[in-house]
Scaffold this motif. Structure first.
Motif, PDB file in Angstrom:
ATOM      1  N   SER A  31     -49.471 -80.448 -26.623  1.00 41.40           N
ATOM      2  CA  SER A  31     -48.412 -79.913 -27.499  1.00 41.40           C
ATOM      3  C   SER A  31     -48.045 -80.872 -28.626  1.00 41.40           C
ATOM      4  CB  SER A  31     -47.166 -79.516 -26.709  1.00 41.40           C
ATOM      5  OG  SER A  31     -47.465 -78.463 -25.833  1.00 41.40           O
ATOM      6  N   SER A  32     -48.972 -81.723 -29.008  1.00 42.00           N
ATOM      7  CA  SER A  32     -48.776 -82.550 -30.190  1.00 42.00           C
ATOM      8  C   SER A  32     -49.838 -82.156 -31.219  1.00 42.00           C
ATOM      9  CB  SER A  32     -48.871 -84.046 -29.852  1.00 42.00           C
ATOM     10  OG  SER A  32     -50.172 -84.389 -29.443  1.00 42.00           O
ATOM     11  N   ASP A  47     -45.073 -82.713 -33.001  1.00 44.04           N
ATOM     12  CA  ASP A  47     -45.221 -81.874 -31.811  1.00 44.04           C
ATOM     13  C   ASP A  47     -45.168 -80.410 -32.224  1.00 44.04           C
ATOM     14  OD1 ASP A  47     -45.218 -84.011 -29.827  1.00 44.04           O
ATOM     15  OD2 ASP A  47     -43.122 -84.296 -30.400  1.00 44.04           O
ATOM     16  N   TYR A  48     -45.606 -79.535 -31.336  1.00 47.50           N
ATOM     17  CA  TYR A  48     -45.524 -78.105 -31.609  1.00 47.50           C
ATOM     18  C   TYR A  48     -45.261 -77.354 -30.311  1.00 47.50           C
ATOM     19  CZ  TYR A  48     -50.255 -77.348 -29.743  1.00 47.50           C
ATOM     20  OH  TYR A  48     -51.347 -77.276 -28.929  1.00 47.50           O
ATOM     21  N   THR A  49     -44.708 -76.157 -30.468  1.00 45.33           N
ATOM     22  CA  THR A  49     -44.611 -75.212 -29.357  1.00 45.33           C
ATOM     23  C   THR A  49     -45.242 -73.911 -29.822  1.00 45.33           C
ATOM     24  OG1 THR A  49     -42.399 -74.455 -30.011  1.00 45.33           O
ATOM     25  CG2 THR A  49     -42.512 -76.218 -28.372  1.00 45.33           C
ATOM     26  N   LEU A  55     -45.133 -70.088 -33.750  1.00 40.15           N
ATOM     27  CA  LEU A  55     -45.616 -71.462 -33.717  1.00 40.15           C
ATOM     28  C   LEU A  55     -44.530 -72.294 -34.389  1.00 40.15           C
ATOM     29  CD1 LEU A  55     -47.787 -73.759 -33.538  1.00 40.15           C
ATOM     30  CD2 LEU A  55     -48.591 -72.970 -35.761  1.00 40.15           C
ATOM     31  N   VAL A  56     -44.031 -73.307 -33.696  1.00 39.22           N
ATOM     32  CA  VAL A  56     -42.987 -74.165 -34.253  1.00 39.22           C
ATOM     33  C   VAL A  56     -43.529 -75.584 -34.348  1.00 39.22           C
ATOM     34  CG1 VAL A  56     -40.624 -75.017 -34.025  1.00 39.22           C
ATOM     35  CG2 VAL A  56     -41.194 -72.715 -33.216  1.00 39.22           C
ATOM     36  N   TYR A  57     -43.518 -76.125 -35.591  1.00 40.02           N
ATOM     37  CA  TYR A  57     -43.880 -77.521 -35.837  1.00 40.02           C
ATOM     38  C   TYR A  57     -42.615 -78.364 -35.755  1.00 40.02           C
ATOM     39  CZ  TYR A  57     -48.341 -76.419 -38.218  1.00 40.02           C
ATOM     40  OH  TYR A  57     -49.601 -76.018 -38.535  1.00 40.02           O
ATOM     41  N   TYR A  58     -42.686 -79.500 -35.095  1.00 37.27           N
ATOM     42  CA  TYR A  58     -41.605 -80.481 -35.100  1.00 37.27           C
ATOM     43  C   TYR A  58     -42.162 -81.750 -35.719  1.00 37.27           C
ATOM     44  CZ  TYR A  58     -39.635 -77.338 -31.625  1.00 37.27           C
ATOM     45  OH  TYR A  58     -39.162 -76.225 -30.976  1.00 37.27           O
ATOM     46  N   TYR A  59     -41.484 -82.238 -36.746  1.00 36.54           N
ATOM     47  CA  TYR A  59     -41.890 -83.524 -37.309  1.00 36.54           C
ATOM     48  C   TYR A  59     -40.647 -84.369 -37.509  1.00 36.54           C
ATOM     49  CZ  TYR A  59     -40.937 -81.227 -41.815  1.00 36.54           C
ATOM     50  OH  TYR A  59     -40.366 -80.536 -42.844  1.00 36.54           O
ATOM     51  N   TYR A  60     -40.861 -85.635 -37.790  1.00 38.44           N
ATOM     52  CA  TYR A  60     -39.781 -86.606 -37.717  1.00 38.44           C
ATOM     53  C   TYR A  60     -39.597 -87.284 -39.063  1.00 38.44           C
ATOM     54  CZ  TYR A  60     -41.121 -85.433 -33.083  1.00 38.44           C
ATOM     55  OH  TYR A  60     -41.457 -84.702 -31.978  1.00 38.44           O
ATOM     56  N   ALA A  61     -38.356 -87.246 -39.542  1.00 34.21           N
ATOM     57  CA  ALA A  61     -37.997 -87.898 -40.794  1.00 34.21           C
ATOM     58  C   ALA A  61     -37.253 -89.185 -40.461  1.00 34.21           C
ATOM     59  CB  ALA A  61     -37.119 -86.974 -41.637  1.00 34.21           C
ATOM     60  N   LEU A  62     -37.779 -90.289 -40.924  1.00 29.47           N
ATOM     61  CA  LEU A  62     -37.162 -91.577 -40.639  1.00 29.47           C
ATOM     62  C   LEU A  62     -36.092 -91.870 -41.679  1.00 29.47           C
ATOM     63  CD1 LEU A  62     -40.364 -93.650 -39.838  1.00 29.47           C
ATOM     64  CD2 LEU A  62     -38.825 -92.522 -38.234  1.00 29.47           C
ATOM     65  N   ASP A  63     -34.896 -92.189 -41.189  1.00 31.59           N
ATOM     66  CA  ASP A  63     -33.802 -92.626 -42.040  1.00 31.59           C
ATOM     67  C   ASP A  63     -33.582 -94.101 -41.736  1.00 31.59           C
ATOM     68  OD1 ASP A  63     -31.691 -92.651 -43.771  1.00 31.59           O
ATOM     69  OD2 ASP A  63     -30.616 -90.999 -42.835  1.00 31.59           O
ATOM     70  N   ILE A  70     -37.158 -82.362 -37.534  1.00 35.17           N
ATOM     71  CA  ILE A  70     -37.151 -81.176 -38.385  1.00 35.17           C
ATOM     72  C   ILE A  70     -38.116 -80.167 -37.772  1.00 35.17           C
ATOM     73  CG2 ILE A  70     -37.679 -80.297 -40.697  1.00 35.17           C
ATOM     74  CD1 ILE A  70     -37.033 -83.204 -41.678  1.00 35.17           C
ATOM     75  N   ALA A  71     -37.688 -78.908 -37.714  1.00 34.17           N
ATOM     76  CA  ALA A  71     -38.523 -77.857 -37.133  1.00 34.17           C
ATOM     77  C   ALA A  71     -38.831 -76.805 -38.196  1.00 34.17           C
ATOM     78  CB  ALA A  71     -37.815 -77.212 -35.948  1.00 34.17           C
TER      79      ALA A  71
END
Length: 103
Positions: A31-32, A47-49, A55-63, A70-71
């Motif tokens: 699931s990545s 990651d994804y589901t 289909l949902v993408y999850y990605y990461y925004a670094l602050d 973010i999905a």
């Protein structure tokens, strides 16, 4: 699911534009996913589901001091004969449809 290159995008399935792939997305069994960029020769990860229709993408925004998740949600369909994956974004966007071909 394997490796997929974006080949077309557009506002409707009747109005798709051909695009040159700038990389590929590889969906892994855990699931990545990872996106590979042909120019920079670098990967980005997320990651994804996947369920019956979404289909949902999850990605990461670094602050500076936190990581935001973010999905992006897409309705999807597979065409086994043409080896295509069509995504329809579930949001307002410049392009609503994205057609990927198996790499």
């Amino acid at each position: 699911m394997g490796k997929w290159e974006l080949r077309q995008e557009g506002v409707s399935l009747d109005n798709l534009l051909d695009v040159s792939p700038s990389g590929y997305t590889e969906f892994l069994n855990d699931s990545s996913y990872r996106n590979y960029d042909y120019d920079s020769k670098k990967y980005t990860y997320g990651d994804y589901t996947l369920n019956d229709s979404m289909l949902v993408y999850y990605y990461y925004a670094l602050d500076i001091d936190q990581v935001d998740t973010i999905a992006e949600s897409y309705y999807y369909s597979f065409d086994k004969e043409y080896k295509t994956l069509t995504l329809d974004i579930d949001a307002l966007a410049m392009f609503d449809y994205f057609v990927y071909r198996k790499k």
